[in-house]
Design a protein around this motif. Structure first.
Motif, short mmCIF file in Angstrom:
data_model
loop_
_atom_site.label_atom_id
_atom_site.label_comp_id
_atom_site.label_asym_id
_atom_site.label_seq_id
_atom_site.Cartn_x
_atom_site.Cartn_y
_atom_site.Cartn_z
N LEU A 43 0.79 -1.29 0.27
CA LEU A 43 -0.05 -0.07 -0.13
C LEU A 43 0.84 1.31 -0.04
CD1 LEU A 43 -2.42 -1.16 2.80
CD2 LEU A 43 -2.93 -1.02 0.37
N GLY A 44 0.17 2.37 -0.50
CA GLY A 44 0.95 3.53 -0.40
C GLY A 44 0.30 4.30 0.73
N THR A 45 0.97 5.67 1.02
CA THR A 45 0.46 6.42 2.14
C THR A 45 1.05 7.79 1.82
OG1 THR A 45 2.16 5.91 3.76
CG2 THR A 45 0.03 4.67 3.82
N VAL A 46 0.48 8.96 2.38
CA VAL A 46 1.16 10.15 2.43
C VAL A 46 0.61 11.01 3.73
CG1 VAL A 46 -0.66 11.14 0.85
CG2 VAL A 46 1.62 12.45 1.19
N TYR A 47 1.65 11.41 4.45
CA TYR A 47 1.13 12.45 5.44
C TYR A 47 0.46 13.84 5.01
CZ TYR A 47 1.43 14.85 9.76
OH TYR A 47 1.09 15.79 10.72
N ILE A 48 -0.86 13.98 5.54
CA ILE A 48 -1.45 15.37 5.21
C ILE A 48 -1.32 16.06 6.35
CG2 ILE A 48 -3.67 16.48 4.41
CD1 ILE A 48 -2.29 14.75 2.21
N GLY A 49 -0.83 17.21 6.41
CA GLY A 49 -0.57 18.30 7.44
C GLY A 49 -1.70 19.45 7.33
N VAL A 50 -1.88 19.65 6.19
CA VAL A 50 -2.75 20.95 5.86
C VAL A 50 -4.05 21.05 6.49
CG1 VAL A 50 -1.34 21.40 3.81
CG2 VAL A 50 -3.38 20.05 3.38
N THR A 51 -4.57 19.64 6.82
CA THR A 51 -5.98 19.66 7.17
C THR A 51 -5.73 20.03 8.77
OG1 THR A 51 -5.39 17.39 7.72
CG2 THR A 51 -6.91 17.96 6.06
N ASN A 52 -4.71 20.67 9.33
CA ASN A 52 -4.48 21.16 10.62
C ASN A 52 -4.80 22.72 10.63
OD1 ASN A 52 -2.64 18.60 11.12
ND2 ASN A 52 -3.63 19.13 12.72
N PHE A 53 -4.97 23.43 9.26
CA PHE A 53 -5.61 24.74 9.66
C PHE A 53 -6.84 24.69 10.49
CE2 PHE A 53 -2.60 24.94 5.84
CZ PHE A 53 -2.27 26.38 6.10
N GLU A 54 -6.77 25.70 11.09
CA GLU A 54 -8.03 25.61 12.19
C GLU A 54 -9.60 25.54 11.70
OE1 GLU A 54 -9.71 28.30 16.24
OE2 GLU A 54 -7.94 29.20 14.83
N ASP A 55 -9.96 25.89 10.87
CA ASP A 55 -11.28 25.61 10.42
C ASP A 55 -11.64 24.23 9.63
OD1 ASP A 55 -11.98 28.19 11.68
OD2 ASP A 55 -11.92 29.12 9.19
N ILE A 56 -10.32 24.13 9.05
CA ILE A 56 -10.37 22.66 8.36
C ILE A 56 -10.39 21.43 9.45
CG2 ILE A 56 -9.16 21.19 6.58
CD1 ILE A 56 -8.32 23.76 5.19
N GLU A 57 -9.58 21.78 10.58
CA GLU A 57 -9.37 20.58 11.38
C GLU A 57 -10.78 20.47 12.00
OE1 GLU A 57 -6.94 19.58 15.49
OE2 GLU A 57 -6.95 21.56 14.94
N GLU A 58 -11.48 21.47 12.45
CA GLU A 58 -12.75 21.45 13.11
C GLU A 58 -13.68 20.66 12.28
OE1 GLU A 58 -16.06 24.47 14.73
OE2 GLU A 58 -14.20 25.27 14.01
N GLU A 59 -13.69 20.70 11.15
CA GLU A 59 -14.42 19.96 10.03
C GLU A 59 -14.36 18.49 10.23
OE1 GLU A 59 -16.36 21.14 6.29
OE2 GLU A 59 -15.24 23.44 6.56
N VAL A 60 -12.89 18.16 10.08
CA VAL A 60 -12.50 16.76 10.28
C VAL A 60 -13.05 16.19 11.45
CG1 VAL A 60 -10.54 15.12 10.21
CG2 VAL A 60 -10.58 17.17 8.67
N ARG A 61 -12.83 16.92 12.60
CA ARG A 61 -13.36 16.71 14.00
C ARG A 61 -14.81 16.23 14.01
NH1 ARG A 61 -10.64 20.64 16.52
NH2 ARG A 61 -12.47 21.61 17.02
N GLU A 62 -15.56 17.28 13.11
CA GLU A 62 -17.02 17.08 13.30
C GLU A 62 -17.26 15.82 12.42
OE1 GLU A 62 -18.65 20.69 11.85
OE2 GLU A 62 -18.07 21.74 13.95
N LEU A 63 -16.60 15.46 11.42
CA LEU A 63 -16.87 14.32 10.75
C LEU A 63 -16.79 13.33 11.34
CD1 LEU A 63 -17.87 13.48 7.66
CD2 LEU A 63 -15.66 13.90 7.08
N ALA A 64 -15.83 12.92 12.30
CA ALA A 64 -15.32 12.11 12.96
C ALA A 64 -16.19 11.73 14.08
CB ALA A 64 -13.90 12.04 13.59
N GLY A 65 -17.10 13.02 14.44
CA GLY A 65 -18.04 12.76 15.70
C GLY A 65 -17.26 13.04 16.82
#
Length: 202
Positions: free
Chosen positions: A144-166
């Motif tokens: 398998l391939g992977t890549v580290y994504i850090g840009v989802t740590n911009f504040e508003d974006i991180e909040e949306e990822v958290r909400e999507l994760a419940g």
């Protein structure tokens, strides 16, 4: 596969085949991640697997928004940002059959008191980062391939990822990892610096 092979062949993969990753492989990745060192034995990490079409579409959009925010932060002109945006969406860059978000629960800690807040946070992030590395090395073994994504740590974006994760604000997103079968040949890049450049013996 020898460990050295996994280490030397791991590289950032940004394009993936439209092919499902078996559940047992996803579990194997997380089991490998959980074997990482963890500060104070807290194991205060949480691995959220996004694999439904709806969740993946939202994550993909958030990665795209994060990349745009990153480009703006480094002062790229808008016309160049538009070209990069087209490349991401035209080529399906970062679109994967599975995304694994690695969170830490900031409430779980060993040292009490505000004076240890930063230290406890750093220890937790370091633990999760080591878990991510284990996950990535296991992925190489599984083809398998992977890549580290850090840009989802911009504040508003991180909040949306958290909400999507419940999850609520007690959880901090350490990294988002697209996972899938690589599209095209995987070629690990040479490091710009050599061993002598980054090592000091005292």
């Amino acid at each position: 596969m020898e460990l050295d092979d996994a280490i030397m062949n791991r590289t950032s993969v940004r394009h993936f085949l439209d092919r499902q990753v078996p559940d047992e492989h996803v579990r194997a990745l997380i089991e490998a991640a959980m074997r990482a060192p963890t500060a104070s034995g807290l194991e205060n990490w949480l691995f959220v697997v996004f694999r439904s079409d709806e969740a993946r579409d939202k994550i993909y959009r958030l990665i795209g928004e994060g990349m745009e925010a990153y480009y703006r932060a480094v002062n790229l002109p808008e016309e160049k940002i538009e070209k990069l945006r087209e490349r991401i969406y035209r080529d399906g860059m970062f679109r994967a059959p599975v995304y694994i978000a690695v969170f830490i629960d900031r409430r779980v800690r060993f040292l009490k008191g505000e004076e240890f807040d930063e230290l406890e946070f750093l220890w937790s992030v370091e633990s999760a980062a080591m878990a991510i590395q284990n996950l990535m090395l296991k992925a190489v073994e599984l083809g398998l391939g992977t890549v580290y994504i850090g840009v989802t740590n911009f504040e508003d974006i991180e909040e949306e990822v958290r909400e999507l994760a419940g999850l609520d604000e007690n959880y901090y997103l350490v990294g988002l990892i697209p996972v899938g079968y690589p599209r095209g040949e995987v070629k690990p890049r040479k490091r710009r610096k050599g061993l002598e450049d980054v090592t000091r013996f005292i």
